[in-house]
Motif scaffolding. Structure first.
Motif, PDB file in Angstrom:
ATOM      1  N   ARG A 165      13.094  -3.336 -15.966  1.00 52.03           N
ATOM      2  CA  ARG A 165      11.844  -2.576 -15.981  1.00 52.03           C
ATOM      3  C   ARG A 165      10.641  -3.487 -16.081  1.00 52.03           C
ATOM      4  NH1 ARG A 165      11.540   3.161 -16.867  1.00 52.03           N
ATOM      5  NH2 ARG A 165       9.322   3.425 -17.042  1.00 52.03           N
ATOM      6  N   ARG A 166      10.771  -4.527 -16.891  1.00 54.08           N
ATOM      7  CA  ARG A 166       9.617  -5.389 -17.117  1.00 54.08           C
ATOM      8  C   ARG A 166       9.213  -6.110 -15.834  1.00 54.08           C
ATOM      9  NH1 ARG A 166      11.311  -9.116 -21.198  1.00 54.08           N
ATOM     10  NH2 ARG A 166      12.652  -7.332 -21.671  1.00 54.08           N
ATOM     11  N   LEU A 167      10.257  -6.504 -15.077  1.00 52.82           N
ATOM     12  CA  LEU A 167       9.990  -7.292 -13.878  1.00 52.82           C
ATOM     13  C   LEU A 167       9.283  -6.465 -12.801  1.00 52.82           C
ATOM     14  CD1 LEU A 167      11.252 -10.248 -13.733  1.00 52.82           C
ATOM     15  CD2 LEU A 167      12.384  -9.380 -11.692  1.00 52.82           C
ATOM     16  N   THR A 168       9.686  -5.182 -12.660  1.00 54.90           N
ATOM     17  CA  THR A 168       9.220  -4.420 -11.506  1.00 54.90           C
ATOM     18  C   THR A 168       8.014  -3.550 -11.804  1.00 54.90           C
ATOM     19  OG1 THR A 168      10.739  -2.676 -12.121  1.00 54.90           O
ATOM     20  CG2 THR A 168      11.483  -4.247 -10.447  1.00 54.90           C
ATOM     21  N   LYS A 169       7.721  -3.301 -13.069  1.00 57.68           N
ATOM     22  CA  LYS A 169       6.704  -2.315 -13.390  1.00 57.68           C
ATOM     23  C   LYS A 169       5.382  -2.650 -12.706  1.00 57.68           C
ATOM     24  CE  LYS A 169       5.308   0.504 -17.272  1.00 57.68           C
ATOM     25  NZ  LYS A 169       4.155   0.234 -18.123  1.00 57.68           N
ATOM     26  N   GLY A 170       4.898  -3.886 -12.884  1.00 54.85           N
ATOM     27  CA  GLY A 170       3.622  -4.274 -12.289  1.00 54.85           C
ATOM     28  C   GLY A 170       3.614  -4.144 -10.771  1.00 54.85           C
ATOM     29  N   PRO A 171       4.490  -4.878 -10.071  1.00 59.02           N
ATOM     30  CA  PRO A 171       4.495  -4.810  -8.608  1.00 59.02           C
ATOM     31  C   PRO A 171       4.660  -3.386  -8.094  1.00 59.02           C
ATOM     32  CG  PRO A 171       5.933  -6.556  -9.379  1.00 59.02           C
ATOM     33  CD  PRO A 171       5.437  -5.854 -10.597  1.00 59.02           C
ATOM     34  N   LEU A 172       5.537  -2.605  -8.739  1.00 60.96           N
ATOM     35  CA  LEU A 172       5.787  -1.250  -8.268  1.00 60.96           C
ATOM     36  C   LEU A 172       4.520  -0.408  -8.366  1.00 60.96           C
ATOM     37  CD1 LEU A 172       8.362   0.115  -7.241  1.00 60.96           C
ATOM     38  CD2 LEU A 172       8.525   1.277  -9.409  1.00 60.96           C
ATOM     39  N   GLU A 173       3.770  -0.598  -9.446  1.00 56.30           N
ATOM     40  CA  GLU A 173       2.563   0.208  -9.602  1.00 56.30           C
ATOM     41  C   GLU A 173       1.493  -0.185  -8.601  1.00 56.30           C
ATOM     42  OE1 GLU A 173       1.491   0.129 -13.677  1.00 56.30           O
ATOM     43  OE2 GLU A 173       3.031   1.592 -14.176  1.00 56.30           O
ATOM     44  N   VAL A 174       1.415  -1.465  -8.297  1.00 58.29           N
ATOM     45  CA  VAL A 174       0.458  -1.900  -7.269  1.00 58.29           C
ATOM     46  C   VAL A 174       0.866  -1.328  -5.919  1.00 58.29           C
ATOM     47  CG1 VAL A 174      -0.503  -3.882  -6.072  1.00 58.29           C
ATOM     48  CG2 VAL A 174      -0.163  -3.975  -8.545  1.00 58.29           C
ATOM     49  N   ALA A 175       2.177  -1.433  -5.600  1.00 58.15           N
ATOM     50  CA  ALA A 175       2.648  -0.900  -4.324  1.00 58.15           C
ATOM     51  C   ALA A 175       2.397   0.603  -4.249  1.00 58.15           C
ATOM     52  CB  ALA A 175       4.133  -1.196  -4.144  1.00 58.15           C
ATOM     53  N   ASP A 176       2.632   1.302  -5.365  1.00 59.50           N
ATOM     54  CA  ASP A 176       2.409   2.743  -5.386  1.00 59.50           C
ATOM     55  C   ASP A 176       0.936   3.063  -5.152  1.00 59.50           C
ATOM     56  OD1 ASP A 176       3.769   5.453  -6.435  1.00 59.50           O
ATOM     57  OD2 ASP A 176       1.719   5.323  -7.174  1.00 59.50           O
ATOM     58  N   ALA A 177       0.042   2.287  -5.751  1.00 55.90           N
ATOM     59  CA  ALA A 177      -1.394   2.516  -5.544  1.00 55.90           C
ATOM     60  C   ALA A 177      -1.764   2.267  -4.090  1.00 55.90           C
ATOM     61  CB  ALA A 177      -2.209   1.606  -6.472  1.00 55.90           C
ATOM     62  N   ILE A 178      -1.161   1.221  -3.480  1.00 56.79           N
ATOM     63  CA  ILE A 178      -1.449   0.943  -2.073  1.00 56.79           C
ATOM     64  C   ILE A 178      -0.972   2.100  -1.206  1.00 56.79           C
ATOM     65  CG2 ILE A 178      -0.897  -0.588  -0.147  1.00 56.79           C
ATOM     66  CD1 ILE A 178      -0.851  -2.902  -2.131  1.00 56.79           C
ATOM     67  N   GLY A 179       0.245   2.607  -1.505  1.00 55.32           N
ATOM     68  CA  GLY A 179       0.736   3.767  -0.767  1.00 55.32           C
ATOM     69  C   GLY A 179      -0.208   4.947  -0.907  1.00 55.32           C
ATOM     70  N   LEU A 180      -0.649   5.198  -2.136  1.00 56.81           N
ATOM     71  CA  LEU A 180      -1.568   6.305  -2.396  1.00 56.81           C
ATOM     72  C   LEU A 180      -2.828   6.164  -1.542  1.00 56.81           C
ATOM     73  CD1 LEU A 180      -1.749   8.701  -4.571  1.00 56.81           C
ATOM     74  CD2 LEU A 180      -3.361   7.218  -5.742  1.00 56.81           C
ATOM     75  N   GLY A 181      -3.406   4.945  -1.554  1.00 59.80           N
ATOM     76  CA  GLY A 181      -4.644   4.720  -0.812  1.00 59.80           C
ATOM     77  C   GLY A 181      -4.474   4.889   0.686  1.00 59.80           C
ATOM     78  N   LEU A 182      -3.382   4.320   1.236  1.00 64.97           N
ATOM     79  CA  LEU A 182      -3.174   4.413   2.685  1.00 64.97           C
ATOM     80  C   LEU A 182      -2.856   5.846   3.101  1.00 64.97           C
ATOM     81  CD1 LEU A 182      -1.085   1.166   3.342  1.00 64.97           C
ATOM     82  CD2 LEU A 182      -3.527   1.548   3.734  1.00 64.97           C
TER      83      LEU A 182
END
Lengths: 197, 197, 197
Positions: free
Chosen positions: A74-91
């Motif tokens: 969880r610790r490793l992926t939380k940051g990148p996943l949230e950034v990717a999710d925000a990018i998906g949201l924006g696009l």
């Protein structure tokens, strides 16, 4: 990229609910493709794009399969996943608005459908796992509002004929930045006054 | 026959949840017709077949009405009901795939919609009664996978132009047999490794 | 007026569930417009009327906004709100039936869609807040049955070419009166006999 982030969020929700491999695949697809499918149904574009262009479907399924075999810490992926999710949201909020606008909808409803494209998959994921949709819950950081902001900006650009590739990207970047700020500073939408006490 | 088995499963779910006669009728119709309605919406066939050919609707309503008056003993009906449900599952996944394929969808998505036709009604039933859909739960025997198997077989037949009445029935029989075996031997889909402990 | 009553019921459900302002707006819109959107999807009228004529959307949003700032005392609003809700129910079931009938549906299915128009928004509201839809629960007064009654009366009038503005209003008045009587005398639909004990 947004598709993968959304699919991962669906598959991980399935794991949290202790669903099996099939449940992971279904929730990954529903989260990643659900918003676009609902939008296409509402503008009368049938069959929905998710069924004619299978790239996204395969991306979601492969994401679910990978998460079935590998339990990322969880610790490793939380940051990148949230950034990717925000990018998906924006696009998604920008492309959803553009598609709805070109289908002949007025600017305000095109913006609403753009937001629906961005958040609809998450709502479907939550309804299928028996939760109140997280975008409606007040204990969550702002999620739908950044999407609505990006969609409204896009609709305004389209309405005044100012939509270009770069202004669209600007609107997406605004939504992404808004979402990441909301996440970082834990912005919440206000409760109705009388519900507060 | 499949319609009646599905309607009975909806009506009995309503009884378990202590819903009234109206709730029984709604859940019977939603379970029996929901999958086909969702499929028709997704391929753009409006109004859905369930609204133009009323036979199935009446069959579902009559099933609910009978179950309102007569409480069949669980022991007596469990076996026959499950066989009828498996037959419905097998027939629906084949006919759903054929309809989607003839509506112009590619073979993989036609198979997905065939599975949706077969399991969609049950998902709707569970969402309306506030449950996590049983097809997603790992404590249930395989249900969607046999439907997907039958739908994929049908899509393959259609793709290679080998679909005839008897090969279609063969695909349905395969799905039915698969489902009944899964029920008898309590086959489950695997959990993600990291969710097991 | 019906739209406002429905929107208020959605916004107040959001307040009860302690959702934020955004949740109030979403639930107000879903409750007020959801039934009509589902009906339009099912008869293939895309985009739905709620997206082309924005009056209702704005009415729902303004209702949510007002309820965000002002917490009306429950005692003061309960009566008027329930009368307004009954009026909305009566008008929606009649207009929904007329629209479905003119879209080419047979009288029985037009009546079903009329009822769906009237109760669909409330079902959506309950699914989104994680509740079993109140129209299905036996502890609630009759709600869907008056809508079905009004819709069936309208469909009969249409079928025999007797539908005029005043006969339609009569059907709506019948549904409204039926609903208010059911509320006042707490009529319930019967449970299946075997579920009673």
């Amino acid at each position: 990229m947004g598709v993968i982030a959304f699919a991962a969020s669906g598959a991980l929700a399935a794991v949290r609910k202790r669903l099996d491999l099939f449940g992971m695949a279904v929730l990954a697809c529903a989260t990643a493709l659900g918003g676009g499918i609902v939008r296409d149904l509402l503008i009368g574009r049938t069959p929905p794009a998710a069924f004619t262009n299978l790239t996204y479907l395969y991306a979601a399924l492969i994401t679910a399969l990978i998460l079935y075999f590998i339990a990322p810490s969880r610790r490793l992926t939380k940051g990148p996943l949230e950034v990717a999710d925000a990018i998906g949201l924006g696009l998604f909020c920008v492309t959803g608005t553009v598609i709805a606008y070109h289908a002949g909808l007025a600017a305000p409803t095109a913006a609403l459908l753009g937001m629906t494209t961005a958040i609809g998959g998450g709502v479907l994921r939550d309804v299928l796992t028996g939760e109140v949709p997280s975008v409606l819950r007040p204990d969550q950081d702002l999620y739908a509002i950044p999407a609505l902001f990006g969609a409204a900006a896009t609709a305004t650009l389209l309405h005044f004929d100012l939509y270009r590739a770069w202004t669209g990207l600007l609107a997406a970047a605004g939504a992404i930045g808004f979402r990441l700020l909301a996440r970082h500073y834990q912005w919440h939408a206000p409760l109705a006054r009388h519900a507060r006490d």
